[in-house]
Design an enzyme around this catalytic site. Structure first.
Site, PDB file in Angstrom:
ATOM      1  N   HIS A  51       0.826  -1.206   0.000  1.00  0.00           N
ATOM      2  CA  HIS A  51       0.000   0.000   0.000  1.00  0.00           C
ATOM      3  C   HIS A  51       0.860   1.255   0.000  1.00  0.00           C
ATOM      4  CE1 HIS A  51      -2.973   2.696   2.342  1.00  0.00           C
ATOM      5  NE2 HIS A  51      -3.445   2.568   1.118  1.00  0.00           N
ATOM      6  N   GLU A  87       0.807  -0.595  -4.830  1.00  0.00           N
ATOM      7  CA  GLU A  87      -0.367   0.262  -4.999  1.00  0.00           C
ATOM      8  C   GLU A  87       0.070   1.716  -4.911  1.00  0.00           C
ATOM      9  OE1 GLU A  87      -3.799   2.667  -3.198  1.00  0.00           O
ATOM     10  OE2 GLU A  87      -1.745   2.300  -2.506  1.00  0.00           O
ATOM     11  N   ASP A 133      -1.314   6.027  -5.781  1.00  0.00           N
ATOM     12  CA  ASP A 133      -2.482   6.893  -5.929  1.00  0.00           C
ATOM     13  C   ASP A 133      -2.183   7.952  -6.987  1.00  0.00           C
ATOM     14  OD1 ASP A 133      -4.139   5.922  -3.555  1.00  0.00           O
ATOM     15  OD2 ASP A 133      -2.238   6.416  -2.591  1.00  0.00           O
ATOM     16  N   HIS A 179      -1.941  10.724  -2.508  1.00  0.00           N
ATOM     17  CA  HIS A 179      -3.135  10.047  -1.994  1.00  0.00           C
ATOM     18  C   HIS A 179      -4.273  11.027  -1.730  1.00  0.00           C
ATOM     19  CE1 HIS A 179      -5.849   8.481   1.124  1.00  0.00           C
ATOM     20  NE2 HIS A 179      -5.700   7.344   0.472  1.00  0.00           N
TER      21      HIS A 179
END
Length: 309
Positions: free
Chosen positions: A46, A73, A75, A88
């Protein structure tokens, strides 16, 4: 051959071997991602490895690659002038030494800023662009593009420019028919992963119906499910049978605060003391991709269970 020449040859051979090994690793990751019936449980880091490096930074992504994580992952957000960057939040306030909404700022304004370390201190790391990230990840790791809903065409353009479509995962919660049309118009070869969110138990019937419709229309390699109680219909025998029939991997989250399960029962923090009751529970209930804030610890756990190389 001179000593210097021999040294250069050894360095070149070593770099070639590392490159081939990374490509072999990526090929296996892709094969596992597309085949839900293997025993391998995939690990998604993440925002990169953000316990030691700024989240969504090139350093955090490189650290995830070095750990041999399967998926990182990130953003993605679009600036005022159309540049795709990693961030993010809607604003840059929390993670940089600047302030303001990403959509109100130009790429030129953002270039001079620096990302914050996990402890809040200022690092030397700049805000990366999606292009920089995909070039770093190219041939090494799969990349999950969170926040990409609404900017799929712009993301696909970058993926095509960098030759990384085959290792990218777009995702979103949008209507499957409309999403399918948008992706088709992009002529994208990237993976697409729908997200099905059920926040309360009384939404479970809707959640399962949406899950079923999404699986039938999009026929994805993976579906991300977000739920808040253990008896969710998204993990019912009917849902898992559909997953098995469609060769679909279930992506679950063990993120602290927004993880799967009620009362934080299946989150990374608790996995420190009882991984079987957290990650083990998710795996036992059909989850075969786990997004985590503890990628190194999760990898160690999976290897101890024979569920990861």
């Amino acid at each position: 051959m001179s000593i210097h020449g021999r040294y250069c040859e050894i360095v070149w051979l070593l770099s070639l071997a590392l490159s081939v090994n990374a490509q072999n690793n990526l090929t296996k990751i892709q094969q596992d991602f597309e085949n839900a019936n293997t025993k391998t449980v995939l690990v998604a880091a993440h925002r990169g490895e953000h316990h030691h490096y700024p989240e969504n930074s090139l350093l955090s992504i490189q650290a995830a690659i070095d750990l041999s994580v399967d998926i990182v992952e990130i953003d993605v957000r679009q600036t005022k002038d159309g540049q795709l960057i990693l961030m993010h939040d809607k604003t840059i306030d929390r993670t940089t030494n600047g302030k303001g909404k990403v959509t109100d700022l130009t790429w030129k304004q953002l270039q001079s800023l620096r990302l914050k370390n996990p402890d809040g201190s200022l690092s030397d790391e700049p805000i990366p662009t999606l292009k920089q990230v995909m070039l770093l990840a190219k041939g090494k790791i799969m990349v999950n593009l969170d926040k990409s809903q609404g900017i799929y065409p712009a993301c696909v353009q970058i993926l095509k420019e960098t030759g990384t479509e085959h290792q990218a995962i777009l995702k979103g919660t949008g209507d499957p028919v409309k999403t399918q049309a948008i992706l088709k118009s992009c002529d994208s070869q990237a993976f697409y992963m729908p997200i099905v969110v059920v926040k309360t138990q009384d939404k479970d019937v809707w959640g399962f119906q949406h899950y079923q419709t999404t699986a039938q229309i999009l026929q994805p390699e993976s579906i991300e499910i977000v739920f808040r109680h253990n008896n969710t219909a998204l993990l019912s025998p009917a849902a898992l049978a559909l997953t098995h029939t469609g060769d679909i991997r279930l992506w679950g989250n063990s993120l602290n605060g927004i993880g799967a399960g009620n009362k934080g029962e299946h989150e990374d923090e608790l996995a420190r003391t009882d991984p079987d009751a957290t990650w083990g529970w998710l795996i036992a209930h059909g989850i075969s991709v786990i997004q985590t804030d503890e990628p190194e610890r999760l990898l160690q756990y999976l290897r101890s269970k024979g569920l990861h190389d």
